[in-house]
Write an enzyme that holds these catalytic residues in place. Structure first.
Site, mmCIF file in Angstrom:
data_model
loop_
_atom_site.group_PDB
_atom_site.id
_atom_site.type_symbol
_atom_site.label_atom_id
_atom_site.label_comp_id
_atom_site.label_asym_id
_atom_site.label_seq_id
_atom_site.Cartn_x
_atom_site.Cartn_y
_atom_site.Cartn_z
ATOM 1 C CG ASP A 372 55.748 18.244 -30.871
ATOM 2 O OD1 ASP A 372 55.958 19.212 -31.614
ATOM 3 O OD2 ASP A 372 55.516 18.349 -29.640
ATOM 4 C CD GLU A 408 59.601 20.127 -33.252
ATOM 5 O OE1 GLU A 408 59.352 21.284 -33.599
ATOM 6 O OE2 GLU A 408 58.911 19.500 -32.416
#
Length: 733
Positions: A372, A408
Site C-alpha cells: 500500500d 501501489e
C-alpha cells in the site's frame, strides 16, 4: 503552552507482586520467542528495540488481567532483553518504556501507557480508544497544545496484549503453487467480506480464516480460475477514533498496528495464539488447491496517527526513531494521508519491515505482497528514490526477492506518483490501464492511442530495464472505488453512510450510469448495464499483463454507489452470494469463468515478452496488428483520429520464448474487436494473409455467454457489431 503544573497528574500504579527472575537472555531475535535457557530450563526470551529509552519494563498479565512488571536491565545495541524462565505459549504481555516527555523535540515516552510489542505474533483484545490510551490528555480544553500535556492514567485495562506463540511448524508438508507471473490471475478479496454471508460455510466459520479455508469458499475460487488471492490487510489493525465515535469500524484494515500478528478478529478458534495456526491452515488449504496467497500490507503508516493520535506501540517506544517528523518535531511528516509515515531510512524501521516480510513468507507460508502506498516506502529523506534503502534491501534479500512483489506506485506527497518507475523486480498496479479502459467504454477517450498501449501490456511504461508485460497489474476496479456493477450504475459517489458528509472518496470515478442514476426497473437500462459489465470484464481478461479481479465483480456485486466503503462492516461491505440466482448475474459469472479458462489455455493471451509489431515472416504477418473498422491496418493518423472502434490481432505463431523442454511456443491467433459506439457497426474482418476464416468465440452483445457461439466468418466479410460490444474471434487454419 501548558505549564509544568498543568502537565502533572497522579499516576496509577500496578499492585506489586512477586514474580519469576529475569535472566540476561539474548538481544536476538526481537520479540517474544519460546526457547530453552540455561540448564535446559524452558522459558521465553523477550527483546525490544527502544533507542533513547531510559528503562523498559516487561509487563505480564494473568487471565484475570492482573499485571506483573519485570524490569529488563540488559541493553545491547539499543535492544532491551531478558529471558524469563517458566513463561510459555499463551502468555499475554506488553511493555512500559520510560524516557523524557518533550514533544517539542519529538520525545513522547510515557510509562503509564502499556505498549504493544511491534514483533508480537498474536494479539489478544481490541482497541477501543478511550481517553486513557492517549499519551497526551486527549480532551485537554486547549486542543492546540493538547499533545504537549502528558496523560498519567494507566492504559493497560483498555488495550490489547501481545501473546507469546510457540514455534511448532516447519511447513514440510506444504507445496507452494509458484505460479509464474505471466500465468497469474489475482483475485482481491476481504477475508470477512468474502465469507460472512456464504451459505455453504458453517455459521461459526463465516468471516474467518477458517471460513476462507472451507471447501465451499475454495470451490468458487477454483471454478472461477484465479491463481492467487490478494487479501486486504490481515495484519492486526485498530479502528480509528472518529469511526468509533460514529458507531462504525474500520472494515478494510488499512490501519495496522501489529506487523507480525494475523488480525484476531478473523479467527474462529481463539485469540491467544490460535489465530496463528488458523491462518497457517488457511494458507495450506489454498496452496493445496493451487492458489497462492498475497497479502496487502501497510508499512507506510500505523494506527497511531499524528500528534493527536493514540499511543499504542511505536510512538511510546521511540517516536523519533520510528516516524518521520517535520522540522517542528511536534508534527509528523504525512505522505500517506493517515497522520504519520514510518521512517524507513532508519535501520531499525527497515529491519522491522523486512523481518515482518520474511516472517510471513517463511513461517506463515504466504507467496507475495502488495505494498500500500509503496512510494512512501521508497522515499529516502523526502523525495521518492528508486535507489532507496528499502528497495535496495528487498532486491538483495534471498527470501523476499523470490516472492511476488506488487507496488501501489504512488503516495499523497509531492512527486509521489511513480507508475512505471519501480525497478524490474516489481510489478505495479497500473491505474492508467484502469482509466483508459473505463474512459473507452463510457465514450470519453478522444482517440485510441492510450488504449492501444494498455491492451498490449503498457510497453510505454514497462519496456525498460528488462521488465516484462507482467510488470503491469491490470485492473478496472479495486477495493477502493466503485464495484464493477456500480461503475455502470452511478455517476456520483453515494457515501453518506460513512458519516463524512459525502466528502470522502474520489470524485474522479470515470463512470457512466447508462441513463439513470442508481438502481432502476428499466429493462433497457439494465440490459445495457450488464453488457457494459461484460465488456469491461472481457477487455480486462484478454489484455496483456496480469489481470486483477475484485471479489464479487464476476457476479455483479454492489455497494449501493459507495466508492469508499472502508468503514462498512455490514452488508454493504460483504459479498452477497445470492446474486447468481439472477439469470443475468449467473451469465456474467459463467462468462468470467469461460474467459479465464480461455486465458489459461492460450499462451498468446499471457505473453512473457512485449510485442514487436514488426513482420515476423515472409508473408508480412506481425505478432501484433491493429485494424480500423474498414479492415485496414491502422496508420499513424488513425491513432489520432476520434474513433469508438478498434481491432486487435494477436498472432499465436510468433510467441517469444520456449517451453520447459525447449520447444517453440505456438498457439492459435485471435482477433478482438472493441466497439464503444452507441449504434451497431459493420466491421470488415481482415482477410488473407491474416485469416481465411474466423470462429466467433465471445460476443458481449449476446445475453447468454455460457457456451461459445462457434459461428464461422470468412476473412474479408463484414461482421455486424452490436452497439457497445466486444467480440473475440479465433483464426481457423
Amino acid at each position: 503552552m501548558a505549564s509544568a503544573a498543568e502537565q502533572e497528574a497522579v499516576p496509577d500504579h500496578a499492585p506489586e507482586r512477586a514474580g519469576p527472575p529475569v535472566w540476561p537472555g539474548a538481544p536476538t531475535p526481537l520479540g517474544a520467542r519460546c526457547r530453552v535457557g540455561p540448564d535446559g530450563v524452558a522459558g521465553t526470551n523477550f527483546a525490544l528495540w527502544a533507542g533513547g529509552a531510559e528503562a523498559v519494563e516487561l509487563c505480564l498479565f494473568d487471565p484475570d488481567g492482573a499485571e506483573l512488571r519485570l524490569p529488563l536491565t540488559e541493553l545491547t545495541h539499543e535492544i532491551w532483553h531478558g529471558f524469563v524462565p517458566g513463561i510459555g505459549a499463551g502468555q499475554r504481555y506488553g511493555y512500559r518504556v520510560h524516557g523524557r516527555w518533550d514533544p517539542w523535540t519529538g520525545a513522547r515516552w510515557n510509562p503509564a501507557k502499556l505498549l504493544l510489542d511491534p514483533y508480537a505474533r498474536a494479539v489478544d483484545g481490541d482497541f477501543a480508544l478511550p481517553a486513557e490510551v492517549y499519551g497526551h490528555v486527549r480532551d485537554w480544553p486547549q486542543q492546540h497544545v493538547a499533545d504537549t500535556v502528558r496523560d498519567e492514567r494507566d492504559s493497560a485495562p483498555y488495550v490489547p496484549k501481545g501473546v507469546v506463540v510457540q514455534d511448532d511448524d516447519d511447513w514440510s508438508d506444504d507445496r507452494r503453487p509458484k505460479t509464474p507471473w505471466q500465468d497469474s490471475v489475482i483475485y482481491e478479496l476481504h477475508v470477512k467480506g468474502f465469507t460472512r454471508l456464504h451459505p455453504g460455510i458453517p455459521e461459526h466459520l463465516r468471516g474467518t480464516y477458517a471460513g476462507l479455508a472451507h471447501p465451499a469458499a475454495i470451490e468458487h475460487l477454483v471454478r472461477l480460475g484465479v491463481t492467487a488471492v490478494e487479501l486486504l490487510p490481515v495484519h492486526q489493525f485498530a479502528h480509528e477514533d472518529h469511526l468509533l465515535r460514529r458507531g462504525l469500524r474500520n472494515h478494510w484494515g488499512y490501519n495496522s498496528i501489529g506487523y507480525f500478528a494475523p488480525h484476531a478478529g478473523y479467527s474462529s478458534s481463539g485469540t491467544t495464539g490460535q489465530q496463528v495456526g488458523e491462518f497457517k491452515r488457511m494458507v495450506r488449504a489454498l496452496h493445496a488447491a493451487g492458489i497462492e496467497v498475497i497479502l496487502d500490507v501497510v508499512y507506510n503508516h500505523t494506527a497511531e496517527a499524528g500528534e493527536l493520535g493514540p499511543t499504542l506501540s511505536l510512538k511510546g517506544i521511540d517516536n523519533r526513531g520510528y516516524y518521520r517528523l517535520q522540522s517542528d518535531a511536534r508534527r509528523y511528516a504525512d505522505y500517506t494521508g493517515c497522520g504519520n509515515t514510518l521512517h524507513v531510512v532508519q535501520p531499525q524501521v527497515l529491519r522491522l519491515i523486512t523481518d515482518s516480510l520474511r516472517y510471513w513468507v517463511t513461517e506463515m507460508g504466504v507467496d507475495g505482497f502488495r505494498f500500500d502506498l509503496a512510494a512512501a516506502l521508497a522515499r529516502s529523506m523526502h523525495d521518492v528514490d528508486m535507489l532507496s534503502p528499502f528497495l535496495a534491501v528487498i532486491a538483495q534479500d534471498p527470501v523476499l526477492r523470490r516472492v511476488k512483489l506488487i507496488a501501489e506506485p504512488w503516495d499523497v506527497g509531492n512527486g509521489g506518483y511513480q507508475v512505471g518507475a519501480f525497478p524490474p523486480l516489481w510489478t505495479e498496479w497500473n491505474d492508467r490501464y484502469r482509466d483508459a479502459v473505463r474512459d473507452f467504454w463510457r465514450g470519453a477517450l478522444p482517440d485510441v492511442r492510450d488504449l492501444g498501449y494498455r491492451l498490449s501490456g503498457s510497453s510505454d511504461l514497462y519496456a525498460w530495464g528488462g521488465r516484462r508485460p507482467y510488470a503491469s497489474v491490470n485492473f478496472v476496479t479495486a477495493h477502493d472505488g466503485f464495484t464493477l456493477r456500480d461503475l455502470v450504475t452511478y455517476e456520483r459517489k453515494h457515501n453518506e453512510a460513512n458519516g463524512e458528509g459525502n466528502r470522502d472518496g474520489t470524485n474522479d470515478n470515470r463512470s457512466w450510469n447508462c441513463g439513470a442514476e442508481g438502481e432502476t426497473d428499466d429493462p433497457e437500462v439494465n440490459a445495457l448495464r450488464l453488457r457494459q459489465q461484460r465488456n469491461l470484464l472481457t477487455t480486462l481478461l484478454l489484455s496483456t499483463g496480469v489481470p486483477m479481479l475484485v471479489a464479487g465483480d464476476e457476479m455483479g456485486r454492489t455497494q449501493g454507489g459507495n466508492n469508499n466503503a472502508y468503514c462498512q462492516d455490514n452488508a454493504t461491505g460483504w459479498l452477497d452470494w445470492t446474486l447468481p440466482d439472477d439469470p443475468g448475474r449467473a451469465q456474467l459469472l459463467a462468462l468470467t469463468r469461460r474467459l479465464l479458462a480461455l486465458r489459461h489455455d492460450h499462451p498468446v493471451l499471457r505473453r512473457r515478452a512485449f510485442f514487436s509489431g514488426r513482420p515476423q515472416g515472409a508473408d508480412g504477418l506481425r505478432d501484433l496488428a491493429w485494424f480500423t473498422a474498414e479492415g485496414a491496418e491502422m496508420t499513424e493518423p488513425d491513432w489520432y483520429a476520434p474513433t469508438a472502434t478498434l481491432g486487435l490481432y494477436l498472432s499465436g505463431r510468433d510467441i517469444p520464448g520456449r517451453d520447459e523442454r525447449g520447444a517453440q511456443i505456438t498457439d492459435d491467433s485471435f482477433l478482438a474487436v472493441l466497439h464503444a459506439g452507441h449504434r451497431p457497426l459493420d466491421f470488415r474482418l481482415p482477410g488473407p494473409p491474416w485469416a481465411e476464416t474466423y470462429e466467433l468465440v465471445v460476443d458481449t452483445s449476446a445475453e447468454d455467454q455460457t457456451t461459445a457461439p462457434g459461428t464461422l466468418h470468412p476473412g474479408g466479410d463484414v461482421l455486424t457489431m452490436g452497439a457497445r460490444s466486444m467480440v473475440l474471434l479465433r483464426v481457423r487454419t
